[in-house]
Design an enzyme around this catalytic site. Structure first.
Site, PDB file in Angstrom:
ATOM      1  N   SER A   3       0.832  -1.197   0.000  1.00  0.00           N
ATOM      2  CA  SER A   3       0.000   0.000   0.000  1.00  0.00           C
ATOM      3  C   SER A   3       0.874   1.258   0.000  1.00  0.00           C
ATOM      4  O   SER A   3       1.665   1.450  -0.914  1.00  0.00           O
ATOM      5  CB  SER A   3      -0.962  -0.040   1.189  1.00  0.00           C
ATOM      6  OG  SER A   3      -1.991   0.904   1.064  1.00  0.00           O
ATOM      7  N   ASP A  11     -10.129  -3.230  -5.488  1.00  0.00           N
ATOM      8  CA  ASP A  11      -9.272  -2.222  -4.873  1.00  0.00           C
ATOM      9  C   ASP A  11      -9.135  -1.067  -5.870  1.00  0.00           C
ATOM     10  O   ASP A  11      -8.764  -1.290  -7.026  1.00  0.00           O
ATOM     11  CB  ASP A  11      -7.903  -2.846  -4.581  1.00  0.00           C
ATOM     12  CG  ASP A  11      -6.915  -1.897  -3.947  1.00  0.00           C
ATOM     13  OD1 ASP A  11      -7.225  -0.700  -3.775  1.00  0.00           O
ATOM     14  OD2 ASP A  11      -5.793  -2.351  -3.626  1.00  0.00           O
ATOM     15  N   HIS A  46      -8.068  -4.899  -1.006  1.00  0.00           N
ATOM     16  CA  HIS A  46      -6.921  -4.207  -0.435  1.00  0.00           C
ATOM     17  C   HIS A  46      -6.664  -4.727   0.979  1.00  0.00           C
ATOM     18  O   HIS A  46      -7.589  -5.021   1.723  1.00  0.00           O
ATOM     19  CB  HIS A  46      -7.195  -2.702  -0.404  1.00  0.00           C
ATOM     20  CG  HIS A  46      -5.986  -1.881  -0.112  1.00  0.00           C
ATOM     21  ND1 HIS A  46      -5.042  -1.576  -1.077  1.00  0.00           N
ATOM     22  CD2 HIS A  46      -5.549  -1.307   1.039  1.00  0.00           C
ATOM     23  CE1 HIS A  46      -4.087  -0.847  -0.538  1.00  0.00           C
ATOM     24  NE2 HIS A  46      -4.366  -0.676   0.752  1.00  0.00           N
TER      25      HIS A  46
END
Length: 278
Positions: free
Chosen positions: A120, A211, A241
């Site tokens: 991320s 995502d 995610h």
């Protein structure tokens, strides 16, 4: 912000697993930055993965990804150095980037074989640090492993629209984290702004279909390949995610984590991407 961080810490603790047997961890500083160094018992020297944690640049730390880093250490048979970079909004861009760079340079001063990775926001930082290392011509990185990274894609198109309300992360969340980080306009905050991708290390990326960040991986891979850099994207049609948290309870998440571990091992030990897995 205090409430967000407390919730995130509880969330991470809920899924955390004990470190694998034989993995030792030591808290220390690299380049003045707090880090945690994971080593596998019985190995004198090993390649190193410098790992940047996720959390939207505002959440997380050494404990939030402790089990992930320990399992990568054991599974790939590499050292892992987790970087506890400063968080926004107290420390907006370029604080996290500068901490990552200081730690990376310090690790490189004693280790010749290094790869870099993160998930991320940490994937964003890892990609940005690859650009910096390429620009500075040191340290030479053997590879980059980016797990559902946010790389600065156009939030008015593609998966930012089709997955704008995806579970776990929405496009509004991405906008909030970008605005809080305050790095817009710099390629070191939004690596897709770079115009020359030559000379970067080979990249292994994981994209979660559910995502908004999904398409960033494919845009980055296309840019790398156009510049002659090897890039591989593992597309996860069933995952959301932050699926790393589910690796011990979801078969698709487990398979993806095994592929990530194999990619770390192949890049760190051999400097090449692994055969593509399904």
């Amino acid at each position: 912000m205090a409430e967000q961080r407390a919730f995130y810490d509880r969330y991470c603790a809920h899924f955390r697993k004990p470190r694998p047997a034989g993995v030792a961890a030591e808290d220390l500083r690299y380049g003045g930055v707090p880090c945690r160094h994971y080593r596998l018992a019985g190995t004198e020297t090993a390649p190193v993965l410098v790992y940047l944690h996720g959390g939207g640049f505002v959440l997380g730390g050494l404990d939030s990804h402790d089990d992930v880093c320990a399992e990568l250490c054991a599974g790939a048979r590499i050292d892992v150095v987790a970087v506890d970079y400063r968080l926004a909004p107290e420390h907006p861009f370029p604080a996290a980037f500068e901490d990552g760079w200081a730690a990376l340079k310090a690790v490189a001063s004693t280790n010749a074989e290094i790869i870099i990775g993160g998930d991320s926001a940490g994937g964003n930082l890892a990609a940005a640090l690859c650009l910096k290392a390429r620009d500075e011509e040191a340290p030479r990185l053997k590879g980059q492993v980016l797990i559902y990274p946010g790389l600065g894609g156009d939030m008015d198109s593609g998966s930012y629209v089709s997955q704008s309300h995806a579970p776990g992360l929405s496009t509004a969340d991405v906008r909030y984290y970008r605005d809080t980080y305050r790095g817009g306009g710099s390629k070191f905050a939004e690596p897709l702004r770079e115009t020359d991708f030559r000379g970067l290390p080979p990249a292994f990326m994981v994209a979660a279909a559910l995502d908004p960040l999904h398409d960033d991986c494919f845009a980055y891979a296309a840019a790398l390949r156009a510049a002659g850099v090897h890039a591989q994207v593992r597309d996860e049609p069933l995952l959301v995610h932050a699926f790393l948290r589910a690796r011990n309870m979801s078969l698709p998440a487990r398979a993806s984590f095994e592929a990530i571990t194999q990619a770390c091992a192949s890049l760190a030990h051999h400097g090449r991407l692994p055969p593509e897995m399904t």
